[in-house]
Write a protein that holds these residues in place. Structure first.
Motif, short mmCIF file in Angstrom:
data_model
loop_
_atom_site.label_atom_id
_atom_site.label_comp_id
_atom_site.label_asym_id
_atom_site.label_seq_id
_atom_site.Cartn_x
_atom_site.Cartn_y
_atom_site.Cartn_z
N ILE A 1 34.57 22.90 24.51
CA ILE A 1 33.78 24.14 24.40
C ILE A 1 34.28 25.17 25.41
CG2 ILE A 1 31.46 25.13 24.63
CD1 ILE A 1 30.38 22.37 23.74
N VAL A 2 34.58 24.71 26.62
CA VAL A 2 35.09 25.63 27.65
C VAL A 2 36.43 26.20 27.21
CG1 VAL A 2 35.93 25.79 30.02
CG2 VAL A 2 33.82 24.53 29.53
N LYS A 3 37.32 25.37 26.68
CA LYS A 3 38.62 25.85 26.20
C LYS A 3 38.44 26.93 25.14
CE LYS A 3 41.41 21.66 26.87
NZ LYS A 3 42.14 20.57 26.17
N ARG A 4 37.43 26.74 24.26
CA ARG A 4 37.24 27.66 23.13
C ARG A 4 36.69 29.02 23.60
NH1 ARG A 4 36.05 26.81 17.81
NH2 ARG A 4 37.61 25.18 18.04
N TYR A 5 35.78 28.99 24.56
CA TYR A 5 35.05 30.22 24.86
C TYR A 5 35.37 30.83 26.23
CZ TYR A 5 32.35 28.99 20.78
OH TYR A 5 31.98 28.69 19.49
N VAL A 6 36.33 30.29 26.97
CA VAL A 6 36.70 30.90 28.23
C VAL A 6 37.35 32.27 27.95
CG1 VAL A 6 38.97 29.81 28.29
CG2 VAL A 6 37.89 30.54 30.42
N PRO A 7 37.00 33.31 28.70
CA PRO A 7 37.62 34.63 28.50
C PRO A 7 39.14 34.56 28.63
CG PRO A 7 35.69 34.81 29.91
CD PRO A 7 35.93 33.35 29.73
N LEU A 8 39.84 35.36 27.81
CA LEU A 8 41.30 35.31 27.77
C LEU A 8 41.93 35.66 29.11
CD1 LEU A 8 41.97 36.93 24.28
CD2 LEU A 8 42.14 34.52 24.92
N ASP A 9 41.29 36.59 29.84
CA ASP A 9 41.90 36.99 31.11
C ASP A 9 41.78 35.90 32.18
OD1 ASP A 9 39.13 37.31 31.07
OD2 ASP A 9 39.17 38.79 32.68
N LEU A 10 40.95 34.87 31.92
CA LEU A 10 40.81 33.77 32.88
C LEU A 10 41.54 32.51 32.42
CD1 LEU A 10 37.00 34.09 33.71
CD2 LEU A 10 38.92 34.97 35.05
N LEU A 11 42.09 32.55 31.23
CA LEU A 11 42.64 31.35 30.63
C LEU A 11 43.77 30.75 31.47
CD1 LEU A 11 42.38 29.49 28.21
CD2 LEU A 11 44.04 30.90 26.99
N ASP A 12 44.60 31.61 32.04
CA ASP A 12 45.76 31.12 32.79
C ASP A 12 45.41 30.65 34.19
OD1 ASP A 12 47.37 31.65 30.62
OD2 ASP A 12 47.89 33.68 31.28
N ARG A 13 44.36 31.16 34.77
CA ARG A 13 44.07 30.83 36.16
C ARG A 13 42.81 29.98 36.36
NH1 ARG A 13 40.55 34.97 38.16
NH2 ARG A 13 40.27 36.69 36.69
N LEU A 14 42.16 29.61 35.29
CA LEU A 14 40.95 28.79 35.42
C LEU A 14 41.31 27.32 35.19
CD1 LEU A 14 37.82 28.58 35.70
CD2 LEU A 14 37.73 28.69 33.20
N ASN A 15 40.90 26.46 36.11
CA ASN A 15 41.06 25.02 35.92
C ASN A 15 39.91 24.54 35.01
OD1 ASN A 15 41.06 22.15 36.17
ND2 ASN A 15 42.15 22.33 38.12
N ILE A 16 40.24 24.37 33.74
CA ILE A 16 39.20 24.09 32.75
C ILE A 16 38.49 22.76 33.02
CG2 ILE A 16 38.84 23.56 30.30
CD1 ILE A 16 41.01 25.62 29.67
N ILE A 17 39.24 21.75 33.42
CA ILE A 17 38.63 20.44 33.65
C ILE A 17 37.67 20.49 34.84
CG2 ILE A 17 39.10 18.04 34.31
CD1 ILE A 17 41.65 18.18 32.68
N ASP A 18 38.09 21.19 35.94
CA ASP A 18 37.20 21.31 37.10
C ASP A 18 35.93 22.07 36.74
OD1 ASP A 18 38.92 19.88 38.64
OD2 ASP A 18 39.83 21.62 39.63
#
Length: 415
Positions: A340-357
């Motif tokens: 769900i986080v992968k799907r809805y994270v904002p695009l501008d944060l996609l590269d710098r957000l640690n999704i698993i954390d």
């Protein structure tokens, strides 16, 4: 003292010429001796009397001891008499029990004979049963093998279509992030039969599927995605229909579904949200609804997708296999939260957000409760880069709801 005797005519006379001085001394000595003897006799008499008194006391003590011994002897004689009486009674009782014991021994031998006979008979029956079961298994295996070869032959012809159901469509399962186990369950339950039906094959498509779980909105969204995933028509029955019009409205919907199937060869998914409130009140209406469920798939080419949060309150006869397949949808687990986080994270944060954390932080924040899918979407879109600012967000799915859902799982497995 000296006394002289004189013989006169053969008679003796005492000479009176005695010296009395010596006589007086002798008398005093005799008196003293007599006094001493008297004292000695008195002492001896007292000793004899004391000895005699002690002897009398010993005699009394001996008499008392004899009386005590006599009493003990009498008591022992009484006990011996009682024991003798008990012995006689026991012998009498034993004599009366001997026939009963002999009878019980005979009955025991009879029962052991019967048990041996029954055991032998049981082994014979077990051998016959094993032979029958083996024969039936061989017959069933041959039938299953024959049908399996036919089914495999049919599946091989439509394998491209069957493979397509495992690829999420944008408006179908592609719109649902996570819950891969639920999707696989839906595919095996209704996806494969639907594809075979669309290719003109005769197959048994379920009359109904009951989706239940603690996240009501997510359950409804998954039900909606089913129709789009398999290219079916979809009708949603509102939950606020008045009770007298429910069956009438439902019959119109499925009649229209049959007409549409003749035109486009597409089955209709009839979604009933809040199925707990849709349940009919009267016994007659429930009977009509049960008969309706038995024919809705084969006659009307429609499948009921019912959403419930309290399936344990529904009529078990309605929920039996053949009318409803039951699919449980739990709250999002850790893997679902990551998707769900992968799907809805904002695009501008996609590269710098640690999704698993970030998913771990959400998972930890919910504690013993659980966030709904809607809440996880909102947390991802609004607080992905400022998670520390999240305050007082209470999970919608309480611990009690989760425990209640686990009880529902056990209950519906027995239906």
């Amino acid at each position: 003292m000296k006394i002289n005797f004189i013989n006169h005519n053969n008679h003796y006379f005492v000479n009176r010429n005695i010296t009395f001085k010596s006589s007086v001394d002798d008398l005093e000595k005799l008196s003293k001796i007599e006094e001493l003897l008297k004292q000695q006799y008195e002492i001896e008499i007292k000793q004899k009397e004391s000895y005699l008194a002690d002897t009398y006391m010993d005699i009394d003590t001996a008499k008392q001891s004899i009386r005590i011994l006599e009493e003990r002897l009498n008591s022992q004689n009484n006990e011996i008499n009682q024991l003798s009486s008990i012995n006689k009674s026991a012998r009498s009782t034993l004599s009366s029990l001997i026939p009963s014991i002999q009878l019980l021994a005979e009955q025991k031998n009879e029962y052991e004979d019967k048990i041996r006979q029954l055991t032998k008979y049981k082994k014979e029956l077990q051998a016959k049963a094993d032979a029958i079961i083996q024969q039936k298994q061989q017959e069933s295996l041959s039938i299953i093998t024959e049908h399996a070869s036919k089914i495999n032959h049919s599946i091989q012809k439509v394998s491209p279509q069957l493979q397509s159901i495992h690829f999420p469509k944008p408006n179908g399962f592609g719109a649902i992030a996570g819950f891969n186990t639920v999707k696989a369950h839906i595919n095996s339950c209704i996806g494969e039969p639907l594809v075979l039906e669309q290719t003109g094959k005769l197959c048994d498509v379920p009359s109904g599927i009951l989706f239940y779980g603690p996240d009501a909105i997510n359950n409804l969204n998954i039900a909606k995605s089913v129709a789009n995933q398999y290219g079916c028509n979809c009708v949603i029955i509102p939950s606020d229909i008045e009770n007298p019009n429910k069956m009438e409205f439902l019959e119109k919907v499925v009649a229209n579904a049959r007409n549409r199937f003749t035109i486009d060869n597409k089955r209709t998914m009839v979604i009933i949200d809040n199925f707990d409130d849709f349940t009919l009140q009267t016994k007659r209406d429930r009977g009509v609804f049960k008969a309706f469920l038995d024919n809705v798939s084969s006659m009307y080419k429609a499948t009921i997708l019912a959403i419930s949060q309290n399936p344990e309150k529904l009529d078990p006869i309605i929920l039996r296999d053949g009318r409803f397949n039951k699919i449980a949808i739990a709250n999002a687990n850790f893997k679902d939260i990551i998707e769900i986080v992968k799907r809805y994270v904002p695009l501008d944060l996609l590269d710098r957000l640690n999704i698993i954390d970030f998913a771990k932080q959400i998972f930890k924040l919910q504690g013993e409760n659980a966030f709904s899918v809607k809440q996880i979407k909102e947390l991802t879109m609004l607080f992905a880069d400022k998670f520390s600012e999240i305050h007082n967000i209470k999970p919608e799915i309480s611990k009690e709801k989760i425990m209640h859902f686990k009880k529902q799982l056990k209950l519906l497995k027995s239906i």
